[in-house]
Every structure is written in structure tokens, then in C-alpha cells.
Design a protein around this motif. Structure first.
Motif, PDB file in Angstrom:
ATOM      1  N   GLN A 378       0.815  -1.217   0.000  1.00  0.00           N
ATOM      2  CA  GLN A 378       0.000   0.000   0.000  1.00  0.00           C
ATOM      3  C   GLN A 378       0.847   1.264   0.000  1.00  0.00           C
ATOM      4  O   GLN A 378       0.416   2.307  -0.488  1.00  0.00           O
ATOM      5  N   ARG A 379       2.050   1.162   0.510  1.00  0.00           N
ATOM      6  CA  ARG A 379       2.934   2.322   0.534  1.00  0.00           C
ATOM      7  C   ARG A 379       3.622   2.522  -0.818  1.00  0.00           C
ATOM      8  O   ARG A 379       3.897   3.661  -1.217  1.00  0.00           O
ATOM      9  N   ILE A 380       3.900   1.435  -1.531  1.00  0.00           N
ATOM     10  CA  ILE A 380       4.648   1.530  -2.794  1.00  0.00           C
ATOM     11  C   ILE A 380       3.741   1.756  -3.984  1.00  0.00           C
ATOM     12  O   ILE A 380       4.012   2.604  -4.845  1.00  0.00           O
ATOM     13  N   ALA A 381       2.644   0.988  -4.078  1.00  0.00           N
ATOM     14  CA  ALA A 381       1.818   0.974  -5.287  1.00  0.00           C
ATOM     15  C   ALA A 381       1.339   2.345  -5.730  1.00  0.00           C
ATOM     16  O   ALA A 381       1.445   2.688  -6.925  1.00  0.00           O
ATOM     17  N   PRO A 382       0.812   3.204  -4.850  1.00  0.00           N
ATOM     18  CA  PRO A 382       0.309   4.502  -5.333  1.00  0.00           C
ATOM     19  C   PRO A 382       1.398   5.427  -5.866  1.00  0.00           C
ATOM     20  O   PRO A 382       1.097   6.351  -6.628  1.00  0.00           O
ATOM     21  N   GLU A 383       2.641   5.212  -5.471  1.00  0.00           N
ATOM     22  CA  GLU A 383       3.717   6.114  -5.862  1.00  0.00           C
ATOM     23  C   GLU A 383       4.412   5.706  -7.155  1.00  0.00           C
ATOM     24  O   GLU A 383       5.201   6.470  -7.692  1.00  0.00           O
ATOM     25  N   LEU A 384       4.120   4.520  -7.640  1.00  0.00           N
ATOM     26  CA  LEU A 384       4.792   4.057  -8.854  1.00  0.00           C
ATOM     27  C   LEU A 384       4.222   4.753 -10.079  1.00  0.00           C
ATOM     28  O   LEU A 384       3.053   5.148 -10.101  1.00  0.00           O
ATOM     29  N   PRO A 385       5.028   4.894 -11.134  1.00  0.00           N
ATOM     30  CA  PRO A 385       4.510   5.469 -12.389  1.00  0.00           C
ATOM     31  C   PRO A 385       3.371   4.624 -12.936  1.00  0.00           C
ATOM     32  O   PRO A 385       3.296   3.415 -12.702  1.00  0.00           O
ATOM     33  N   GLY A 395       6.006 -15.093  -1.198  1.00  0.00           N
ATOM     34  CA  GLY A 395       6.736 -14.768   0.029  1.00  0.00           C
ATOM     35  C   GLY A 395       6.875 -13.267   0.175  1.00  0.00           C
ATOM     36  O   GLY A 395       5.907 -12.516   0.068  1.00  0.00           O
ATOM     37  N   ASP A 396       8.099 -12.816   0.404  1.00  0.00           N
ATOM     38  CA  ASP A 396       8.354 -11.379   0.532  1.00  0.00           C
ATOM     39  C   ASP A 396       9.077 -10.830  -0.693  1.00  0.00           C
ATOM     40  O   ASP A 396       9.711  -9.789  -0.613  1.00  0.00           O
ATOM     41  N   GLU A 397       8.980 -11.528  -1.822  1.00  0.00           N
ATOM     42  CA  GLU A 397       9.698 -11.118  -3.028  1.00  0.00           C
ATOM     43  C   GLU A 397       8.738 -10.416  -3.989  1.00  0.00           C
ATOM     44  O   GLU A 397       7.693 -10.958  -4.358  1.00  0.00           O
ATOM     45  N   PHE A 398       9.115  -9.211  -4.414  1.00  0.00           N
ATOM     46  CA  PHE A 398       8.289  -8.379  -5.281  1.00  0.00           C
ATOM     47  C   PHE A 398       9.072  -8.002  -6.533  1.00  0.00           C
ATOM     48  O   PHE A 398      10.307  -8.082  -6.571  1.00  0.00           O
ATOM     49  N   VAL A 399       8.326  -7.547  -7.550  1.00  0.00           N
ATOM     50  CA  VAL A 399       8.929  -7.135  -8.814  1.00  0.00           C
ATOM     51  C   VAL A 399       8.246  -5.864  -9.289  1.00  0.00           C
ATOM     52  O   VAL A 399       7.013  -5.733  -9.190  1.00  0.00           O
ATOM     53  N   VAL A 400       9.042  -4.945  -9.805  1.00  0.00           N
ATOM     54  CA  VAL A 400       8.516  -3.773 -10.497  1.00  0.00           C
ATOM     55  C   VAL A 400       9.106  -3.775 -11.897  1.00  0.00           C
ATOM     56  O   VAL A 400      10.329  -3.799 -12.056  1.00  0.00           O
ATOM     57  N   VAL A 401       8.248  -3.775 -12.905  1.00  0.00           N
ATOM     58  CA  VAL A 401       8.684  -3.729 -14.301  1.00  0.00           C
ATOM     59  C   VAL A 401       8.403  -2.335 -14.825  1.00  0.00           C
ATOM     60  O   VAL A 401       7.267  -1.861 -14.781  1.00  0.00           O
ATOM     61  N   SER A 402       9.437  -1.686 -15.300  1.00  0.00           N
ATOM     62  CA  SER A 402       9.288  -0.339 -15.850  1.00  0.00           C
ATOM     63  C   SER A 402       9.773  -0.329 -17.288  1.00  0.00           C
ATOM     64  O   SER A 402      10.732  -1.011 -17.630  1.00  0.00           O
ATOM     65  N   ASP A 403       9.087   0.428 -18.130  1.00  0.00           N
ATOM     66  CA  ASP A 403       9.517   0.544 -19.519  1.00  0.00           C
ATOM     67  C   ASP A 403       9.941   1.984 -19.778  1.00  0.00           C
ATOM     68  O   ASP A 403      10.279   2.726 -18.859  1.00  0.00           O
ATOM     69  N   ASP A 404       9.855   2.410 -21.029  1.00  0.00           N
ATOM     70  CA  ASP A 404      10.406   3.715 -21.406  1.00  0.00           C
ATOM     71  C   ASP A 404       9.706   4.875 -20.693  1.00  0.00           C
ATOM     72  O   ASP A 404      10.311   5.908 -20.437  1.00  0.00           O
ATOM     73  N   GLY A 405       8.421   4.701 -20.387  1.00  0.00           N
ATOM     74  CA  GLY A 405       7.702   5.799 -19.780  1.00  0.00           C
ATOM     75  C   GLY A 405       7.890   5.906 -18.283  1.00  0.00           C
ATOM     76  O   GLY A 405       7.395   6.833 -17.672  1.00  0.00           O
ATOM     77  N   SER A 406       8.551   4.972 -17.662  1.00  0.00           N
ATOM     78  CA  SER A 406       8.744   5.019 -16.211  1.00  0.00           C
ATOM     79  C   SER A 406      10.177   4.625 -15.883  1.00  0.00           C
ATOM     80  O   SER A 406      10.460   3.461 -15.657  1.00  0.00           O
ATOM     81  N   PRO A 407      11.105   5.551 -15.912  1.00  0.00           N
ATOM     82  CA  PRO A 407      12.522   5.240 -15.697  1.00  0.00           C
ATOM     83  C   PRO A 407      12.754   4.535 -14.376  1.00  0.00           C
ATOM     84  O   PRO A 407      12.056   4.763 -13.387  1.00  0.00           O
ATOM     85  N   LEU A 415      11.004   3.051  -3.917  1.00  0.00           N
ATOM     86  CA  LEU A 415      11.382   1.968  -3.004  1.00  0.00           C
ATOM     87  C   LEU A 415      12.197   2.495  -1.837  1.00  0.00           C
ATOM     88  O   LEU A 415      12.043   2.025  -0.696  1.00  0.00           O
ATOM     89  N   GLU A 416      13.049   3.438  -2.114  1.00  0.00           N
ATOM     90  CA  GLU A 416      13.851   4.026  -1.038  1.00  0.00           C
ATOM     91  C   GLU A 416      12.958   4.746  -0.035  1.00  0.00           C
ATOM     92  O   GLU A 416      13.142   4.648   1.185  1.00  0.00           O
ATOM     93  N   GLY A 417      11.978   5.473  -0.527  1.00  0.00           N
ATOM     94  CA  GLY A 417      11.083   6.192   0.371  1.00  0.00           C
ATOM     95  C   GLY A 417      10.185   5.282   1.183  1.00  0.00           C
ATOM     96  O   GLY A 417       9.793   5.613   2.303  1.00  0.00           O
ATOM     97  N   ALA A 418       9.869   4.106   0.628  1.00  0.00           N
ATOM     98  CA  ALA A 418       8.951   3.195   1.319  1.00  0.00           C
ATOM     99  C   ALA A 418       9.549   2.609   2.585  1.00  0.00           C
ATOM    100  O   ALA A 418       8.807   2.173   3.474  1.00  0.00           O
TER     101      ALA A 418
END
Length: 762
Positions: A378-385, A395-407, A415-418
């Protein structure tokens, strides 16, 4: 049987037959031919129903339908042979043909679904289709408006022919559906069944168009249809049935029936057709409407199921399946020469997990761990592009996939702020750090290790990010980018982890023992248990070759417990042989934070009848200070059992003198880095001297590791070190070799000694 059927067809063609309306000079021959054809076909279908596997229900329904249809045909032939019943000869065949429809229709529907089940709503849709088709055919044979509003404007024989031909047309449609929508068009059996329906029903269609008079060629064609059906049963398919059941197709079919029924009703009302036709069509519309509603509900449920299949149950974000689909699409767009894509900076995958998440689960419970994962999401999802895809692998393993529009840099900032603010979990504030691995796919594709293909690209990209993440955990870095030179063998790494997981339970871990001697008289003070891995292919592996993997992949606690179990068991065996030696076992950081450790240790000591004072548990300063309150509580509980505690690698951490005073330990182990430079660096000698003095003031025993020569041993003895350990005395040895070393060095065992040690004989 097929040959017999062909003979029947040939014989039938030679028999002069008259129409039903005239005399039939060969009634007995017609009866016998019909009986033989029906019996032969039914026997073939029954045989196929017994021998078929996935399609046995299909052929069983075909055989029952053939038997029922044959009863009608044989009864009609019998009626023809009796002058008094000859005018009603059409009745048994028409009635049985209509009654055969449910069996044949369900067989075709089940066949079209290739092994999937058939529900009652399928038959409802088929029956509705028959009613609508019958109403449409009725418009063709019913007189116009001049007939008035009669319910029965034509003879019952014509009505039966209308209903019989309506059933035939619906069955032909079901056969074509099985051929094309179910991808059975290459299966010759479907076309033989289609031909059988056409041939067997041609006479009835001709009779309907001819005003109720049956043609002379009806019996040969009908018999040929039975032969075609038998031939379909004899043939074996090369296509394996698969489970397919798509409500979309049946929804389209129901919509077509409803549309046709409404059109037929309208046409009947406009032309002044009998009310019975309109009622028949409306009844078909009602039945198909019910089926349509059922299909729409099924489609809604299917949409929910598909959405749930792509969503993580705990966090509500995408799951692994959805992630791989998204990666496949992105990688496909970035392929060289792809029209939908083109040159692009690439797709970036960031894999991260929570450091020490297992400790949260172990100490606060899995409910608290789940709550932590939900709050992190809940802390990460709203802040992502908006263009980024956030998924949980498990488990506790997550993935964020970013393409050209979200560096990726923006995602890293999120992630650092979370992790800056603590999470309120289980009534306490939990701080967590994230270890992040990053991998990038460019237009050239990630084919460094020879893997190719769209799925291989997506899976390889994910595996590379995963490998970089584990490197981040191992090195303590917050973010590690995949480097082929460092992380190239990702597949081999994961394979080794899987082998290690198996090795723990398969008895492949071996414990070697390195002696610890009193510095003054070189009598045996104890041994340190050190783990090795007896790999079935690679041989005996040193700790450095697998313990880092165990640490980063959550296996260190299992390794530690196995070493502890083997060490206490071996210690009990030695005591029974007259060697009451003290054994030291290293504890991992995760094990030190496990509140169940004291119970485990107490159970082991009681089971093997080993005194608690003869066991030493070694912990590092870093492990003790990671979560001081929990770790100190565990150490104090162990000390309450009588077990000794030791600070391993002392001097490499950052503990203060105040913390050292508070630690419930009885031993300090000087790190080998001090021992190695003791003779060459006066500052190291001063540190060792003051450390020994401080330890003795606190009533702690000092053990020096890494002693490899006599000069170093002499210096340590002069500085007051209590015990020494190193290659000068012996390398780590298997239990049997240690016993041989002891016998060679000391001879017989005596009862004297210090701290449970033995003295040299003589």
C-alpha cells in the motif's frame, strides 16, 4: 460389421420398393434388411463405447441413440408388413427419431468440447433450437392466412416430419460446430457422422418437401448412413482430446437462436400463420433466453476467475502469471524488426525483498508478516509510475517492471522512500530494509547464455534481476545491477541452491571438528564444529562455497540446526567412550533471533544426555547487535539452561565496552586477522593485550583463532590468552580422524582436566 453394412446397402438397392402410400411387394425383406443394418451398426457403436477411453461417453450415447432410432425403423418396417398398420408406418420411426435427438445432440456437444462435461443447459439450448427450426419449417408447409388461426392446420404426419427434420438440422449444426469451432475438421470421424446424418435424414427431408410421400431410395440411403456411422466408430483418431469449454461460443449460439426465434415469430404473425407456430418459436426463444442468461452469468464468473488468476490474493497486486504475461508483451515489442515496436531504451526489471522478513514471521507470527507485506504494498503501489507493473512473486519477493515511460531511477526512489518510516506491526514499530536487484533488456535481447525465444527472454530477464538481488543481500548493498561477469551463471546458482536445500534433509552435510587447546600446557580444551557439504558430484565443499548461498536464500537457519543436531549427537557418543569434550557450535543471525532456540537446545541435550555446560554457542557481534533486545533475550534463555555463550570474531564488529559488559557470554574469540598480524604489527599486539586484559577483568575466557606457527602461539601465551585454535594444532577433522588425532597426541583418556578437558597421559 462395416462390410456387412455395405452388403446391406447393396442388397437394399436391388429390392424393388414402393412408396408408403402404395403396396410393398417385399415387406419381409425390408424388415429383415432394416433389422440387420440396425443390429450391425449398434454392435459396432457398443464395441467402440467399451473400448474408447476419453470418448467412451460420446460413443455410448451414439450407441443408445442408434438403438432407439433402429427400434423406430424396425417398427416402421413391421408396420409396413401388416396391412392394417401400413397407413401408420411413419409413426414409430418419426417418434423414435425425435426421441433420439437428446442422445445424439449431447454426444455431439460433448465431442465438440473434447472431453469436457455436458450440462443440462446444453440440452435446453438444443431443444430450443429444435422448436425455433420447427416453427421456421412449419411456415414453409403451412397454408397462408386462409387457414385461419387454427392450432393444427396440417396432418399429424406432416407435423412429425417437420419436427423430425428440425431435429436433423440442429444435429447437423452441432456436427459442424464440432468440426470447426472445436478444431476437429481434420478428424475424418466427424465428417463420417455428418454424412451419416445427411444420408439417414435425406428421406425424411424429401418426404417433407414431397407432401409426406417417402421416396423409393430412402432405405438404401438410410442404410448407407448407418454404415457411415459404423465407419466413424471403427476409425481411430490421431488427435488427443483436450479439456475445452468456452461459454462464449454457447452464448453466441443462444443469441442466434433467440434472434431466429423472434424473426420466425414476427414472420408468422405477418403472414397469418397458425398460432401454434408462433407459440413454438416463442417457447424456443424462452428456452434460449434462459440459456443465454446462464451463459452471461458464467462469463461474469469467468471474468472474475481470470482476474483472480492474475491477482495476488494477499496484496491485491499482480501475481507471477500476470507479470510473465506483461514481460512477454514488452519483450515482444522490443524485438528487432517488430512492426509494433522499434528501437527503445529497453525494459527494466527490479526484484526486491525484505531483509530479515523470516525473523518477523518467526517472532511475531505469520499474520504479522502478512500485515507487513500488505502495508509495504500500500505504501509503494500509489507512488509508482502509471506505466510500471507491480507484482508479488511469492513470500516477501516483489517485482517492479518499468519501460520507457517510467525510468528505473524513479522506481528506485519510490522503493527508497517506502523503507524510511517504520511499520506498525504486532504492536511494535518494525524497520525494514529492501535488497534490490536490477536487470535491463535492450533491443538486442538478453541472449548471453544462449537462451532464446519470447518466454525465455522474459524468464531470463526475471532470473537475472533475481540473481542481482541475492547479490545485494550477500554484499549488503541496497541496489545491485546485473553484471554478466559477476552473475552470469544464474541458472547454476539456482540449481546449487536447490541442491543445498535437498542436502540439508538428505544427510549430505558433514560436521568436522577443530581442536581448541589450552595455551599453557596444550591440553585439549574443546572442539569447534565446522560444517562441510559432501556434494554427490562436486565432492567435499568448504563453507565458503555454499554458506553465502544459504545465508541469502534463507537456508542458514536449517543448516545451523542440522550442525547443532549432529554436534550434540557426536558429543554424546564421545562421552560414552570416555572423552567428555566441550563442543562449540556457530549460530547464524536468524537462528539467534528464533525464540524457540532455547527449547530446541534443551530438548537436544536431554535426548542425548549431554550436560549443558559442555556446549558452547558462538555468535557474532553483528548478529547480537542486529536486534539487541531479541537476541539478548534468546542468549539469556540459553544461558539459563547452563549452556555457555561465546562472541565469535571479536574485534571485527562495533560493540562498545558498555555492550560487552551487558552481554551474557563467557568467552571471547579473537578474530584470525589479529592473530595473523600479531608478530608484525605492534598496534595489533597492543589491541590483543588490552582485549585479553579486559576479558579477564570481565571474567571471560579468551580463545585465539588462526594460530599457524609456534612463534604466534608463544606470543599469545605471553599475552595471557587462555586457549588457541588453528592449523598449528590440527585442521578441522571428521569425527573418526579427530579420535585418531587425539589418541596419537594424548594416548589414554583420564578423568582429570579443566572445563571438561582431558590431560596428556603421562
Amino acid at each position: 460389421m462395416v462390410v456387412l453394412g455395405l452388403l446391406v446397402v447393396t442388397a437394399s438397392a436391388q429390392v424393388p420398393l414402393a412408396s408408403t402410400g402404395g403396396g410393398d411387394p417385399w415387406p419381409s425383406v425390408r424388415f429383415l434388411l432394416t433389422l440387420v443394418a440396425v443390429t450391425a451398426t449398434w454392435r459396432v457403436l457398443a464395441w467402440r463405447a467399451r473400448t474408447a477411453t476419453a470418448e467412451h461417453l460420446v460413443w455410448r450415447m451414439f450407441s443408445w441413440g442408434c438403438l432407439l432410432h433402429g427400434i423406430g425403423a424396425v417398427s416402421g418396417a413391421a408396420f409396413t408388413a401388416v396391412p392394417a398398420l401400413r397407413t401408420h408406418a411413419d409413426l414409430p420411426g418419426a417418434v423414435c427419431a425425435v426421441l433420439t435427438f437428446p442422445l445424439a445432440y449431447r454426444a455431439l456437444v460433448r465431442w465438440s468440447r473434447r472431453g469436457a462435461g455436458v450440462d443440462p443447459d446444453d440440452l435446453l439450448n438444443g431443444t430450443s433450437s429444435v422448436l425455433v427450426v420447427a416453427a421456421a419449417l412449419g411456415l414453409l408447409v403451412t397454408p397462408g392466412a386462409g387457414a385461419g388461426r387454427l392450432l393444427v392446420p396440417v396432418p399429424w404426419t406432416v407435423q412429425l416430419l417437420v419436427l423430425q427434420n428440425a431435429c436433423l438440422l440442429v444435429l447437423l449444426g452441432a456436427a459442424l460446430t464440432a468440426a470447426f469451432t472445436a478444431r476437429l475438421h481434420r478428424d475424418a470421424r466427424v465428417w463420417l457422422v455428418f454424412a451419416a446424418l445427411v444420408l439417414a435424414g435425406a428421406g425424411g427431408a424429401a418426404a417433407l418437401l414431397g407432401g409426406g410421400t417417402h421416396p423409393a431410395w430412402e432405405l438404401p440411403l438410410w442404410t448407407a448412413g448407418l454404415t457411415a456411422l459404423a465407419g466413424a466408430a471403427v476409425l481411430r483418431s490421431r488427435f488427443e482430446p483436450t479439456q475445452t469449454s468456452d461459454p462464449v461460443k454457447s452464448t453466441v449460439g443462444s443469441f442466434l437462436v433467440v434472434s431466429a426465434g423472434l424473426a420466425t415469430t414476427t414472420a408468422g404473425l405477418v403472414t397469418g400463420a397458425p398460432v401454434a407456430l408462433a407459440l413454438c418459436a416463442l417457447l424456443g426463444v424462452l428456452g434460449s433466453s434462459v440459456r443465454l442468461l446462464v451463459n452471461l452469468f458464467a462469463l461474469a464468473q469467468l471474468a472474475v476467475s481470470r482476474r483472480e488468476a492474475l491477482t495476488d490474493d494477499l496484496t491485491g497486486i499482480a501475481n507471477r502469471r500476470a507479470l510473465l504475461r506483461h514481460l512477454d508483451a514488452l519483450v515482444l515489442q522490443r524485438r528487432p524488426g517488430d512492426r509494433s515496436g522499434g528501437p527503445a531504451p529497453g525494459v527494466q526489471v527490479l526484484v526486491f525483498d525484505l531483509d530479515h522478513f523470516k525473523e518477523v514471521n518467526d517472532s511475531l507470527g505469520h499474520g504479522a508478516g502478512d500485515a507487513l507485506l500488505q502495508m509495504l504494498t500500500q505504501r509503494i503501489a500509489p507512488e509508482l509510475p502509471a506505466a510500471a507493473v507491480f507484482a508479488r512473486l511469492g513470500g516477501d519477493e516483489f517485482v517492479v517492471v518499468s519501460d520507457d515511460g517510467s525510468p528505473g531511477e524513479r522506481v528506485l526512489a519510490v522503493l527508497e522512500g517506502a523503507q524510511r518510516e517504520p511499520f506498525p506491526v504486532g504492536g511494535i514499530s518494525v524497520h525494514t530494509d529492501l535488497s534490490v536487484g536490477r536487470a535491463t533488456w535492450t533491443a538486442s535481447g538478453p541472449h548471453a547464455d544462449g537462451e532464446g525465444g519470447q518466454r525465455a527472454d522474459a524468464a531470463l530477464l526475471l532470473r537475472r534481476a533475481d540473481s542481482a538481488m541475492y547479490d545485494a543481500k550477500r554484499t549488503g548493498a541496497s541496489v545491485v545491477t546485473f553484471d554478466p561477469a559477476r552473475h552470469g551463471d544464474t541458472q547454476g546458482l539456482l540449481s546449487t541452491v536447490a541442491e543445498l536445500r535437498h542436502a540439508i534433509t538428505a544427510g549430505q552435510l558433514r560436521v568436522h571438528f577443530q581442536p581448541q587447546l589450552h595455551a599453557g600446557d596444550r591440553t585439549l580444551a574443546g572442539v569447534e564444529a565446522l560444517v562441510r557439504w559432501q556434494h554427490p558430484v562436486r565432492g567435499l565443499l568448504a563453507p565458503a562455497q555454499f554458506l553465502p548461498l544459504a545465508e541469502t536464500h534463507g537456508l542458514m537457519d536449517a543448516v545451523t540446526r542440522e550442525v547443532l543436531r549432529q554436534s550434540v549427537a557426536q558429543q554424546a557418543l564421545w562421552r560414552r567412550r570416555g572423552l567428555p569434550v566441550r563442543v562449540s557450535v556457530n549460530l547464524s543471525a536468524g537462528t539467534l533471533l528464533d525464540v524457540s532456540l532455547p527449547t530446541t537446545v534443551a530438548a537436544l541435550l536431554a535426548h542425548h544426555d549431554v550436560p549443558a555446560t559442555s556446549l558452547v554457542l558462538e555468535v557474532t557481534e553483528t548478529a547480537l547487535l542486529r536486534e539487541p533486545e531479541r537476541s539478548l533475550a534468546v542468549v539469556e534463555a540459553v544461558r539459563a539452561l547452563g549452556v555457555q555463550a561465546s562472541i565469535d570474531d571479536f574485534g571485527t564488529g562495533y560493540s562498545s565496552l558498555t555492550q560487552l559488559r551487558q552481554l551474557p557470554v563467557s568467552e571471547l574469540k579473537l578474530d584470525r586477522s589479529f592473530t595473523a598480524d600479531l608478530l608484525s604489527d605492534p598496534r595489533v599486539a597492543a589491541i590483543v593485550a588490552h582485549t585479553v586484559g579486559l576479558a579477564h577483568a570481565l571474567r571471560l575466557r579468551v580463545v585465539a583463532e588462526g594460530v599457524e606457527d609456534e612463534a604466534t602461539l608463544a606470543a599469545l601465551t605471553g599475552l595471557g590468552c587462555d586457549e588457541t585454535q588453528g592449523f598449528l594444532h590440527a585442521r578441522p577433522l571428521p569425527a573418526r580422524e579427530f579420535e585418531a588425532w587425539y589418541a596419537t597426541r594424548y594416548g589414554a583418556v583420564t578423568a582429570a582436566g579443566r572445563s571438561g578437558a582431558t590431560t596428556p597421559a603421562g
